[in-house]
Write an enzyme that holds these catalytic residues in place. Structure first.
Site, mmCIF file in Angstrom:
data_model
loop_
_atom_site.group_PDB
_atom_site.id
_atom_site.type_symbol
_atom_site.label_atom_id
_atom_site.label_comp_id
_atom_site.label_asym_id
_atom_site.label_seq_id
_atom_site.Cartn_x
_atom_site.Cartn_y
_atom_site.Cartn_z
ATOM 1 N N GLU A 42 27.961 43.861 96.212
ATOM 2 C CA GLU A 42 27.335 42.725 95.528
ATOM 3 C C GLU A 42 27.269 41.577 96.527
ATOM 4 O O GLU A 42 28.296 41.050 96.950
ATOM 5 C CB GLU A 42 28.151 42.326 94.297
ATOM 6 C CG GLU A 42 28.255 43.402 93.235
ATOM 7 C CD GLU A 42 26.989 43.529 92.395
ATOM 8 O OE1 GLU A 42 26.132 42.625 92.468
ATOM 9 O OE2 GLU A 42 26.860 44.533 91.660
ATOM 10 N N HIS A 87 23.467 45.343 96.074
ATOM 11 C CA HIS A 87 23.046 44.707 94.824
ATOM 12 C C HIS A 87 23.201 43.185 94.937
ATOM 13 O O HIS A 87 23.521 42.655 96.000
ATOM 14 C CB HIS A 87 23.883 45.231 93.654
ATOM 15 C CG HIS A 87 23.596 46.657 93.299
ATOM 16 N ND1 HIS A 87 22.962 47.022 92.144
ATOM 17 C CD2 HIS A 87 23.871 47.817 93.964
ATOM 18 C CE1 HIS A 87 22.840 48.339 92.094
ATOM 19 N NE2 HIS A 87 23.393 48.849 93.194
ATOM 20 N N HIS A 143 17.957 47.665 91.772
ATOM 21 C CA HIS A 143 17.447 46.771 90.739
ATOM 22 C C HIS A 143 16.393 45.889 91.403
ATOM 23 O O HIS A 143 16.691 45.166 92.357
ATOM 24 C CB HIS A 143 18.574 45.936 90.130
ATOM 25 C CG HIS A 143 19.551 46.760 89.345
ATOM 26 N ND1 HIS A 143 20.918 46.571 89.405
ATOM 27 C CD2 HIS A 143 19.341 47.785 88.477
ATOM 28 C CE1 HIS A 143 21.514 47.462 88.603
ATOM 29 N NE2 HIS A 143 20.579 48.194 88.038
ATOM 30 N N GLU A 154 16.970 42.278 92.489
ATOM 31 C CA GLU A 154 18.085 41.989 93.395
ATOM 32 C C GLU A 154 17.589 42.280 94.806
ATOM 33 O O GLU A 154 17.642 43.410 95.289
ATOM 34 C CB GLU A 154 19.308 42.836 93.008
ATOM 35 C CG GLU A 154 19.815 42.473 91.617
ATOM 36 C CD GLU A 154 20.880 43.413 91.077
ATOM 37 O OE1 GLU A 154 21.386 44.260 91.852
ATOM 38 O OE2 GLU A 154 21.216 43.305 89.886
#
Length: 508
Positions: A330, A238, A93, A96
């Site tokens: 994450e 991410h 993404h 990110e």
């Protein structure tokens, strides 16, 4: 009748070299890098460490930017027998961005520390083939970064610009496609057929219908990449929370937003997730005030579908189409942190990244050969009680991530005997145990269970991108006439009175 052989193997500990007491220092500039700067750094790093590194492109983005990978191993450029392959992917993404920067820093760190004699880094690189794709979505990054730069105030850019970027600008690629929803949805196919005793739960073929959808060039490039190399393990970096999630990401009951949906490798995935989370400075602690505090009860890891469900994700595709087990990292709640946070984030994640690279040396590895000593490609390695097989690479070598314990391992190949071995993996092991197989030729029985062997999928016969490369431009030969070849499916549409989908011949 297949021949069945059972051997007892006790694999004792094989220790890896440990980190030297006084770790050498590497100088890294902890700033954000434009796409041009990223390419320059990666190429200069590979040139500095040409004996252990090189760069290569797996394709181009929608707007023509290279998807550049830097590789580290002591014999770069080729797969080596029994050496596991691992990949790290960042910036899927585009907004990110922390993962992208961490992977750029990691590349510089691996190069410099190897040269400086860091024994731990030398061991990692000498025993592993590491592939780093710092930016899977350079077009999205360009948009996200420009939103920050448009403030035209260095103070805002460095300290507050990340807040102004929001949560969506640059997330998708230049076609407005979310790359982590764009892979073939093989999880749905698994759920539809999982009750069938003969249905595979691995190496599921890509369905025809997938190619009629919008396939992003970035997605296609990664798909081709993971099909071309025998990856064992992977992490996709991410941002947006502080947790490790692992497959399945798509719920077995799609209408249930939060439904625990484990893979057959649930325990192995949990251990992979634990490896990163426990080595991270704050991810697994019980501080309820920190980012990602909602995951403190699970110490920073969660099954993806139990968190939230989505189809077409990269991790599910890796697991169901290849041998590779991929987790999603994450890295924090702030998707575009201020530049001042880059060095502290590197310190929080460096040990986790290194530990994850080392964790690929877990479980078993070996070679499947025939009676003449030749490696058997695409032989199947099965673990009793785990409905997920891996297949051998070009020269017959394989890797199977396993947790400690006793396992019954079976090697099978079409036209060969079946051989099983009982393997004990002690908790003290720090390197994969060696388990080889020799299969003897046997007559192929007419009623053989073909589901045991990899099935063909639509990639080679239907992949429009391969056709696109061939038919994109008229190929004028010596006669001056254009080639009239078209993909196999072209006549189907023409003869049916339907206009052929010319968009499939374009690089969409």
């Amino acid at each position: 009748m297949h021949l069945l052989q059972i051997d007892e193997i006790d694999l004792q500990e094989q220790a890896l070299s440990s980190l030297t007491p006084q770790e050498p220092s590497t100088i890294i500039q902890f700033t954000y890098t434009s796409n041009a700067q990223m390419y320059s750094i990666l190429k200069r790093t590979a040139a500095k460490c040409s004996h252990i590194s090189h760069v290569y492109s797996i394709g181009r983005s929608t707007e023509g930017r290279d998807l550049l990978v830097i590789e580290f191993t002591n014999n770069p450029g080729q797969h080596e027998l029994l050496k596991p392959e691992i990949k790290l992917v960042g910036n899927m993404h585009g907004n990110e961005v922390l993962g992208r920067q961490l992977l750029i820093y990691l590349a510089q760190y691996l190069c410099s520390e190897y040269i400086l004699g860091n024994q731990r880094i030398q061991t990692i690189i000498n025993t592993t083939r590491i592939h780093i794709l710092a930016s899977m979505n350079p077009d999205g990054y360009e948009l996200a970064a420009s939103e920050v730069e448009d403030n035209n105030d260095p103070e805002l850019i460095n300290h507050e610009g990340h807040l102004l970027n929001g949560w969506t600008n640059g997330r998708t690629n230049a076609q407005n496609i979310d790359l982590n929803r764009n892979f073939p949805d093989l999880t749905s196919a698994l759920y539809r057929n999982r009750r069938s005793r003969h249905y595979r739960t691995d190496h599921i073929p890509i369905p025809d219908a997938y190619w009629f959808g919008k396939v992003a060039p970035e997605t296609y490039a990664v798909m081709k990449w993971v099909r071309s190399l025998p990856f064992v393990q992977s992490a996709s970096l991410h941002g947006g929370d502080l947790v490790i999630s692992y497959p399945f990401d798509y719920s077995r009951h799609p209408l249930e937003e939060r439904m625990f949906s484990p893979t057959p490798d649930e325990q192995v995935f949990k251990q992979l997730a634990r490896t990163y989370a426990d080595a991270h400075a704050t991810m697994s602690n019980n501080d309820t005030e920190r980012c990602g505090a909602s995951f403190y009860r699970t110490r920073g890891i969660i099954n993806g579908a139990l968190w939230y469900s989505f189809a077409g994700g990269m991790s599910d595709f890796n697991y169901l189409h290849t041998n590779c087990l991929e987790i999603t990292v994450e890295l924090g709640c702030d998707k575009f942190p201020s530049e001042a946070e880059l060095y502290p984030e590197w310190k929080r994640n460096k040990e986790a990244l290194l530990s994850f690279l080392e964790s690929v040396h877990r479980g078993i590895k070996g070679i499947v050969k025939d009676g003449n000593g030749n490696g058997i490609k695409d032989a199947t390695i099965s673990i009793r009680g785990v409905r997920k097989d891996v297949t051998t690479a070009e020269d017959g070598d394989y890797w199977r991530l396993l947790n400690p314990g006793t396992h019954i391992v079976t090697a099978t190949a079409k036209g060969y005997s079946k051989v099983s071995k009982r393997v004990y993996l002690p908790h003290t092991m720090s390197k994969a145990g060696r388990v080889d197989f020799v299969l003897q030729k046997v007559p192929v029985e007419p009623d053989i269970d073909d589901h045991l062997f990899p099935t063909s999928d639509t990639w080679d016969r239907f992949d429009p991108y391969n056709q696109f490369e061939q038919y994109r431009d008229p190929d004028v030969g010596d006669s001056g006439r254009e080639r009239e070849e078209k993909p196999w499916w072209w006549n189907y549409f023409s003869q049916s009175g339907i206009s052929p989908p010319t968009w499939l011949l374009r690089n969409v």
